[in-house]
Design an enzyme around this catalytic site. Structure first.
Site, PDB file in Angstrom:
ATOM      1  N   CYS A  99       0.834  -1.207   0.000  1.00 45.79           N
ATOM      2  CA  CYS A  99       0.000   0.000   0.000  1.00 45.79           C
ATOM      3  C   CYS A  99       0.867   1.255   0.000  1.00 45.79           C
ATOM      4  CB  CYS A  99      -0.920   0.019   1.217  1.00 45.79           C
ATOM      5  SG  CYS A  99      -2.005  -1.402   1.290  1.00 45.79           S
TER       6      CYS A  99
HETATM    7  C1  BEZ Z   1       0.607  -4.757   1.806  1.00 42.14           C
HETATM    8  O1  BEZ Z   1       0.178  -3.639   1.590  1.00 42.14           O
HETATM    9  O2  BEZ Z   1       1.775  -5.021   1.628  1.00 42.14           O
HETATM   10  C2  BEZ Z   1      -0.284  -5.861   2.276  1.00 42.14           C
HETATM   11  C3  BEZ Z   1      -1.420  -5.566   3.013  1.00 42.14           C
HETATM   12  C4  BEZ Z   1      -2.229  -6.595   3.445  1.00 42.14           C
HETATM   13  C5  BEZ Z   1      -1.915  -7.909   3.125  1.00 42.14           C
HETATM   14  C6  BEZ Z   1      -0.789  -8.189   2.372  1.00 42.14           C
HETATM   15  C7  BEZ Z   1       0.019  -7.150   1.930  1.00 42.14           C
END
Ligand code: BEZ
Length: 214
Positions: free
Chosen positions: A46
């Site tokens: 994110c």
């Molecule tokens: C991420 O943003 O890296 C992420 C968020 C939730 C689950 C897996 C990855």
């Protein structure tokens, strides 16, 4: 995809964002708007996605398109997280609002829930038209970060198809030929596309694959 999908009207929700309270229809106003959700603040993928959106903000602004992020934490958390996003992404400022959804109500109403984990948002993205209707949706799992070049490419296709009776073929990129919509007869196409068009010579001899440049 159950719930909000192509052709549906965006619900006119009031949402808390890093830019204050926003009513979604007022925010869209008369612009194409991209609403994109994220599983959570301070998560790795994110952080790269929101930063890439910040880096691409000028491309969207040039096209008159607004951005609205969404993540299922509160505004205080978003404001702290933005410092990380900007630091990691070469200082590109997050100029677009990020909506808060700690109770996970908005993601349900906007059909941004991960079907494999109904407590989490997926990486959903809706492109909303000036008429407040959903024109395009992506739904990616949390493990797959989105490609912002693809968001721009799909947006350019939508914008072109909103102006001309055309569609964009596989792997199309801006500047490349488009195809004339099947609903347009050859006679109509001659008037609509005075620049001319090329018809593919197919075994069926049906003249449905017609390329032009707009
Ligand atoms: C991420 O943003 O890296 C992420 C968020 C939730 C689950 C897996 C990855």
């Amino acid at each position: 995809m159950p719930g909000l999908t192509l052709g549906d009207s965006l619900p006119n929700l009031e949402v808390e964002t890093t830019h204050g309270k926003i009513k979604l229809h007022d925010y869209v106003n008369n612009s194409y708007t991209i609403i994109f959700s994220h599983p959570g603040d301070f998560t790795p993928v994110c952080t790269t996605e929101l930063g890439m959106m910040a880096a691409y903000a000028d491309k969207f602004a040039q096209r008159g398109v607004k951005l609205l992020g969404l993540s299922c934490d509160d505004v205080n958390s978003h404001n702290e997280w933005i410092k990380d996003i900007e630091a990691f992404n070469n200082g590109h400022k997050v100029t677009y609002p990020i909506a808060a959804d700690p109770k996970k109500n908005i993601i349900k109403q906007l059909n941004m829930v991960d079907p494999d984990d109904t407590q989490s948002p997926s990486r959903a993205l809706h492109i909303v038209g000036p008429d407040k209707k959903i024109k395009l949706s992506f739904l990616y799992p949390a493990s797959t970060g989105r490609n912002m070049d693809e968001v721009v490419r799909a947006l350019d296709s939508l914008l072109k198809a909103s102006k001309h009776k055309i569609a964009t073929p596989a792997n199309w990129k801006p500047g490349e030929p488009v195809v004339i919509a099947p609903s347009v007869s050859n006679d109509e196409a001659k008037e609509m596309f005075p620049q001319g068009f090329d018809t593919a010579d197919l075994p069926s001899k049906k003249e449905y694959l017609r390329f032009t440049v707009v």
